[in-house]
Scaffold this motif. Structure first.
Motif, PDB file in Angstrom:
ATOM      1  N   TYR A  76       0.983  -1.046   0.195  1.00  0.00           N
ATOM      2  CA  TYR A  76      -0.041   0.176  -0.172  1.00  0.00           C
ATOM      3  C   TYR A  76       0.355   1.200   0.319  1.00  0.00           C
ATOM      4  O   TYR A  76       0.487   2.159  -0.625  1.00  0.00           O
ATOM      5  CB  TYR A  76      -0.771  -0.063   1.128  1.00  0.00           C
ATOM      6  CG  TYR A  76      -1.424   1.145   1.627  1.00  0.00           C
ATOM      7  CD1 TYR A  76      -2.677   1.267   0.360  1.00  0.00           C
ATOM      8  CD2 TYR A  76      -1.762   2.881   2.765  1.00  0.00           C
ATOM      9  CE1 TYR A  76      -4.250   2.480   0.660  1.00  0.00           C
ATOM     10  CE2 TYR A  76      -1.553   3.029   1.813  1.00  0.00           C
ATOM     11  CZ  TYR A  76      -3.393   3.230   1.177  1.00  0.00           C
ATOM     12  OH  TYR A  76      -4.051   5.018   1.535  1.00  0.00           O
ATOM     13  N   ALA A  79      -5.605   7.680  -1.709  1.00  0.00           N
ATOM     14  CA  ALA A  79      -6.342   6.119  -0.976  1.00  0.00           C
ATOM     15  C   ALA A  79      -6.720   5.614  -1.897  1.00  0.00           C
ATOM     16  O   ALA A  79      -6.438   3.926  -1.946  1.00  0.00           O
ATOM     17  CB  ALA A  79      -6.734   6.377   0.356  1.00  0.00           C
ATOM     18  N   GLU A 134      -5.403   2.096  -3.116  1.00  0.00           N
ATOM     19  CA  GLU A 134      -6.091   0.430  -2.493  1.00  0.00           C
ATOM     20  C   GLU A 134      -6.316  -0.665  -3.927  1.00  0.00           C
ATOM     21  O   GLU A 134      -6.444  -1.494  -3.874  1.00  0.00           O
ATOM     22  CB  GLU A 134      -7.326   0.567  -2.284  1.00  0.00           C
ATOM     23  CG  GLU A 134      -7.270   1.658  -0.623  1.00  0.00           C
ATOM     24  CD  GLU A 134      -8.577   2.031  -0.031  1.00  0.00           C
ATOM     25  OE1 GLU A 134      -9.134   1.788   0.088  1.00  0.00           O
ATOM     26  OE2 GLU A 134      -8.413   2.574   1.227  1.00  0.00           O
ATOM     27  N   PHE A 139       0.655   3.904  -2.873  1.00  0.00           N
ATOM     28  CA  PHE A 139       1.035   5.376  -2.090  1.00  0.00           C
ATOM     29  C   PHE A 139       1.219   5.879  -2.749  1.00  0.00           C
ATOM     30  O   PHE A 139       1.204   7.442  -2.978  1.00  0.00           O
ATOM     31  CB  PHE A 139       0.032   5.738  -1.264  1.00  0.00           C
ATOM     32  CG  PHE A 139      -0.263   6.802  -0.727  1.00  0.00           C
ATOM     33  CD1 PHE A 139      -1.812   7.079   0.038  1.00  0.00           C
ATOM     34  CD2 PHE A 139       0.443   8.088   0.338  1.00  0.00           C
ATOM     35  CE1 PHE A 139      -2.283   8.735  -0.268  1.00  0.00           C
ATOM     36  CE2 PHE A 139      -0.242   9.106   0.370  1.00  0.00           C
ATOM     37  CZ  PHE A 139      -2.071   9.785   0.201  1.00  0.00           C
TER      38      PHE A 139
END
Length: 169
Positions: free
Chosen positions: A25, A35, A39, A29
């Motif tokens: 993640y 976000a 994701e 990112f």
């Protein structure tokens, strides 16, 4: 040999997911800068792992494969036609709008790292956030070690200019 076969070992896949989701993640990112897209990219990385026929030789191989795959998925996502319509420069402005006038030191550093060119961003994240050596990063990114060290040097120089000498190590 460290073997993962998604059909026979769903518990092992869940273990790999739990062990690496935070790292994947963070990598996503760093590239996607929001976000929701991070994701999605992280999920795509693990879906790709599930579809993989080959086995991992070790946990280190597994981690390196996940990082490389996440980076590639993010780069592909950024090339997608709908991404060209978004102004990624607005990301920094939206961060400042959501926060008070005084950004914390960590937020300043994170913002500066996120705004580095991709060739520097990958190396900085792998070196500082994931703890890899320049030799390991060179193998992962399939670049000469001197290039990786040079990218680290140039990234530090850019960060020093943007953040000032207060943030020196």
């Amino acid at each position: 040999m460290y073997i993962v076969n998604p059909i026979e070992s769903s518990a092992e896949v869940a273990e790999i997911y739990c062990r690496h989701i935070n790292m994947v993640y963070r990598v996503c990112f760093t590239y996607m800068k929001n976000a929701a897209d991070a994701e999605d990219a992280a999920a795509d990385t693990f879906v790709k792992m599930l579809k993989r026929d080959k086995t991992f030789q070790s946990e280190e191989h597994e981690k390196a494969w996940l990082i490389r795959t996440a980076i590639n998925i993010c780069k592909d996502g950024l090339k997608h036609w709908w991404r060209t319509r978004e102004d990624l420069e607005d990301y920094s402005n939206s961060l400042r709008d959501k926060k008070s006038d005084s950004l914390s030191e960590a937020d300043d550093i994170t913002d500066a790292v996120l705004n580095l060119p991709n060739k520097y961003k990958s190396v900085v994240c792998l070196y500082y956030f994931e703890g890899y050596t320049s030799v390991q990063i060179a193998k992962m990114l399939k670049k000469p070690q001197s290039t990786v060290r040079n990218h680290l040097h140039e990234a530090r120089k850019i960060l020093r200019e943007r953040l000032g000498d207060d943030y020196e190590q």
